[in-house]
Motif scaffolding. Structure first.
Motif, PDB file in Angstrom:
ATOM      1  N   ALA A 157      71.633  -6.465 -23.633  1.00  0.00           N
ATOM      2  CA  ALA A 157      72.386  -6.746 -22.410  1.00  0.00           C
ATOM      3  C   ALA A 157      73.524  -5.749 -22.158  1.00  0.00           C
ATOM      4  N   PRO A 158      74.285  -5.327 -23.163  1.00  0.00           N
ATOM      5  CA  PRO A 158      75.362  -4.367 -22.877  1.00  0.00           C
ATOM      6  C   PRO A 158      74.875  -3.021 -22.359  1.00  0.00           C
ATOM      7  N   PHE A 159      73.585  -2.752 -22.502  1.00  0.00           N
ATOM      8  CA  PHE A 159      73.012  -1.509 -21.983  1.00  0.00           C
ATOM      9  C   PHE A 159      72.280  -1.728 -20.653  1.00  0.00           C
ATOM     10  N   GLY A 160      72.296  -2.977 -20.144  1.00  0.00           N
ATOM     11  CA  GLY A 160      71.654  -3.291 -18.874  1.00  0.00           C
ATOM     12  C   GLY A 160      70.410  -4.142 -18.983  1.00  0.00           C
ATOM     13  N   GLY A 161      70.048  -4.576 -20.188  1.00  0.00           N
ATOM     14  CA  GLY A 161      68.872  -5.442 -20.353  1.00  0.00           C
ATOM     15  C   GLY A 161      69.223  -6.865 -19.986  1.00  0.00           C
ATOM     16  N   TYR A 162      69.226  -7.168 -18.694  1.00  0.00           N
ATOM     17  CA  TYR A 162      69.790  -8.420 -18.188  1.00  0.00           C
ATOM     18  C   TYR A 162      68.996  -9.661 -18.592  1.00  0.00           C
ATOM     19  N   ALA A 163      67.648  -9.569 -18.692  1.00  0.00           N
ATOM     20  CA  ALA A 163      66.857 -10.754 -19.057  1.00  0.00           C
ATOM     21  C   ALA A 163      65.438 -10.347 -19.429  1.00  0.00           C
ATOM     22  N   LEU A 164      65.024 -10.692 -20.637  1.00  0.00           N
ATOM     23  CA  LEU A 164      63.644 -10.517 -21.085  1.00  0.00           C
ATOM     24  C   LEU A 164      63.018 -11.899 -21.234  1.00  0.00           C
ATOM     25  N   ASN A 165      61.756 -12.002 -20.879  1.00  0.00           N
ATOM     26  CA  ASN A 165      61.082 -13.298 -20.936  1.00  0.00           C
ATOM     27  C   ASN A 165      59.595 -13.102 -21.181  1.00  0.00           C
ATOM     28  N   LEU A 166      58.892 -14.189 -21.385  1.00  0.00           N
ATOM     29  CA  LEU A 166      57.443 -14.119 -21.542  1.00  0.00           C
ATOM     30  C   LEU A 166      56.808 -13.738 -20.218  1.00  0.00           C
ATOM     31  N   ALA A 167      55.824 -12.867 -20.260  1.00  0.00           N
ATOM     32  CA  ALA A 167      55.121 -12.447 -19.050  1.00  0.00           C
ATOM     33  C   ALA A 167      54.001 -13.428 -18.727  1.00  0.00           C
ATOM     34  N   ALA A 168      53.656 -13.516 -17.461  1.00  0.00           N
ATOM     35  CA  ALA A 168      52.554 -14.385 -17.034  1.00  0.00           C
ATOM     36  C   ALA A 168      51.476 -13.565 -16.335  1.00  0.00           C
ATOM     37  N   ILE A 169      51.828 -12.940 -15.205  1.00  0.00           N
ATOM     38  CA  ILE A 169      50.827 -12.219 -14.414  1.00  0.00           C
ATOM     39  C   ILE A 169      50.289 -11.014 -15.176  1.00  0.00           C
ATOM     40  N   SER A 170      51.176 -10.157 -15.671  1.00  0.00           N
ATOM     41  CA  SER A 170      50.701  -8.977 -16.400  1.00  0.00           C
ATOM     42  C   SER A 170      50.037  -9.383 -17.706  1.00  0.00           C
ATOM     43  N   ALA A 171      50.504 -10.468 -18.332  1.00  0.00           N
ATOM     44  CA  ALA A 171      49.894 -10.917 -19.580  1.00  0.00           C
ATOM     45  C   ALA A 171      48.469 -11.391 -19.361  1.00  0.00           C
ATOM     46  N   ALA A 172      48.222 -11.966 -18.195  1.00  0.00           N
ATOM     47  CA  ALA A 172      46.879 -12.486 -17.919  1.00  0.00           C
ATOM     48  C   ALA A 172      45.829 -11.377 -17.957  1.00  0.00           C
ATOM     49  N   VAL A 173      46.244 -10.140 -17.663  1.00  0.00           N
ATOM     50  CA  VAL A 173      45.319  -9.011 -17.714  1.00  0.00           C
ATOM     51  C   VAL A 173      44.782  -8.811 -19.128  1.00  0.00           C
ATOM     52  N   CYS A 174      45.591  -9.164 -20.118  1.00  0.00           N
ATOM     53  CA  CYS A 174      45.227  -8.922 -21.517  1.00  0.00           C
ATOM     54  C   CYS A 174      44.550 -10.113 -22.174  1.00  0.00           C
ATOM     55  N   MET A 175      44.314 -11.185 -21.425  1.00  0.00           N
ATOM     56  CA  MET A 175      43.801 -12.409 -22.039  1.00  0.00           C
ATOM     57  C   MET A 175      42.373 -12.754 -21.636  1.00  0.00           C
ATOM     58  N   GLY A 176      41.798 -11.994 -20.736  1.00  0.00           N
ATOM     59  CA  GLY A 176      40.462 -12.315 -20.254  1.00  0.00           C
ATOM     60  C   GLY A 176      39.379 -11.480 -20.923  1.00  0.00           C
ATOM     61  N   ARG A 177      38.146 -11.703 -20.530  1.00  0.00           N
ATOM     62  CA  ARG A 177      37.015 -10.987 -21.107  1.00  0.00           C
ATOM     63  C   ARG A 177      37.054  -9.506 -20.790  1.00  0.00           C
TER      64      ARG A 177
END
Length: 404
Positions: free
Chosen positions: A270-290
């Motif tokens: 955060a002190p360098f500008g990393g305001y919020a990291l979280n679990l991805a949903a849309i981009s993660a879905a690309v890696c979860m399918g066949r």
């Protein structure tokens, strides 16, 4: 099928499991994340008065954070765990940070990150999120994002051809190549801007980013008006869907540790500008399918590939900043609006879904979208408070009526 890590799956060989399809899926996820919302990060940083060097530092911190957590968590749990920056959080910041000193903004980031980490470490994530009705969370999200959707059409008044062509490209690509719609829109926008002489890469240089540390300051009004809404938006609209997507794909994801690690990474960056990291949903879905791999047990390597891609993008955050600075303002406005159209629509649909809570959700939406500030605290916080108060008063009135 259950994807809970076992001693066998946890110690699988990364090099044996890695394939061209998983590596491609991971890199596509990175491109989707950056092309669809990096522009909103740019706007959020500018709202805080960030210099180009500070904007580069923001992108460095976010890229490094997403890279380390995506790579580390995917390897640790042997499932495609992707993290992302909070796009709704960035949109919130773009509307809440004007006039807020950068030092106070960093303090709000740390406060939000501390709350997220606390939820993960103590296991309060599920309990806390359930306290906020989904309709109000959706209304808050839609209210925060409304300005970006409207800016798409405001841009038409300034330079009609560019946003109109991008809107047409979005409409067609959503039907033909929906997964790559925003990438197509970006390419169309760049082509038209270049043809009009409004876009040049002369100032773009491939150079590593130098991170810039900003000492935080803590102001109560900023912590309440920015930190708490950032926490709520990140948890309800990002982390909750991220866990849901993982479990829907068959992976028994341990929610509390994942949330805890994203919060801890945000605290560090955060002190360098990393305001919020979280679990991805849309981009993660690309890696979860066949499309990523036929064998679900090998799809974690797509998360590893995405982590490597994020690390590279983070190292060259200054180059990404220079690239977006070269875009005309109308292209930025149109791209941000189109990238968030689906999210705005889903937010409005979710807000209006429950007829019994519709009035409260509408008040939350309108209050948040108004952008007003009361007692130095932004509209997103007051919108949520007003909606919760309406639900409580309505529930009390119904209980009183029922007891007569």
């Amino acid at each position: 099928m259950s994807e809970t890590p076992t001693p066998t799956t946890r110690h699988r060989s990364l090099w044996r499991d890695l394939s061209l399809s998983t590596a491609t899926a991971g890199l596509v996820a990175v491109l989707i994340g950056y092309s669809s919302s990096a522009v909103i990060i740019f706007q959020a940083a500018e709202a805080a008065g960030a210099t180009p060097a500070q904007i580069g530092s923001w992108l460095w911190a976010l890229g490094i954070g997403m890279g380390v957590t995506s790579l580390g968590l995917s390897l640790r749990y042997r499932m495609p765990v992707l993290t992302a920056w909070s796009t709704p959080g960035a949109a919130l910041l773009a509307t809440s940070l004007p006039g807020v000193p950068m030092e106070e903004a960093i303090g709000a980031f740390l406060f939000s990150a501390a709350l997220i980490t606390l939820c993960g470490v103590t296991g309060l994530f599920g309990t806390l999120v359930k306290r906020i009705p989904p309709t109000l969370a959706a209304a808050l999200l839609a209210g925060v994002l409304l300005r970006f959707g409207m800016d798409l059409f405001v841009a038409l008044e300034r330079q009609w051809l560019l946003p109109l062509a991008m809107l047409v490209a979005y409409t067609l690509s959503r039907r033909l190549v929906p997964r790559h719609a925003i990438a197509v829109v970006l390419l169309v926008g760049i082509a038209i801007a270049a043809g009009q002489g409004h876009f040049s890469l002369d100032s773009v240089r491939l150079v590593p980013t130098v991170p810039m540390f900003t000492a935080p300051e803590f102001a109560l009004s900023t912590l309440i008006g920015v930190g708490i809404p950032l926490f709520v938006v990140t948890m309800t609209t990002q982390n909750l869907p991220g866990i849901t997507v993982l479990r829907a794909a068959g992976y028994q994801a341990p929610s509390s540790p994942l949330i805890g690690w994203t919060g801890a990474a945000t605290l560090a960056l955060a002190p360098f500008g990393g305001y919020a990291l979280n679990l991805a949903a849309i981009s993660a879905a690309v890696c979860m399918g066949r499309e990523a791999h036929e064998d679900p047990a090998r799809r974690y390597t797509a998360g590893v590939a995405a982590g490597v891609g994020y690390l590279v993008m983070g190292v060259f955050g200054a180059t990404v900043t220079a690239l977006f600075a070269a875009f005309p303002a109308e292209l930025i406005m149109a791209l941000a609006g189109l990238a968030l159209l689906g999210t705005i629509g889903n937010g409005l649909a979710g807000a209006m879904e429950d007829a019994g809570q519709r009035d409260a959700a509408l008040v939350t939406f309108l209050f948040t979208a108004s952008g007003i500030s009361l007692l130095g605290i932004g509209s997103a916080f007051w919108g949520l408070v007003a909606g919760m108060a309406m639900l409580w008063v309505g529930g009390a009135a119904r209980r009183q009526t029922g007891s007569r």
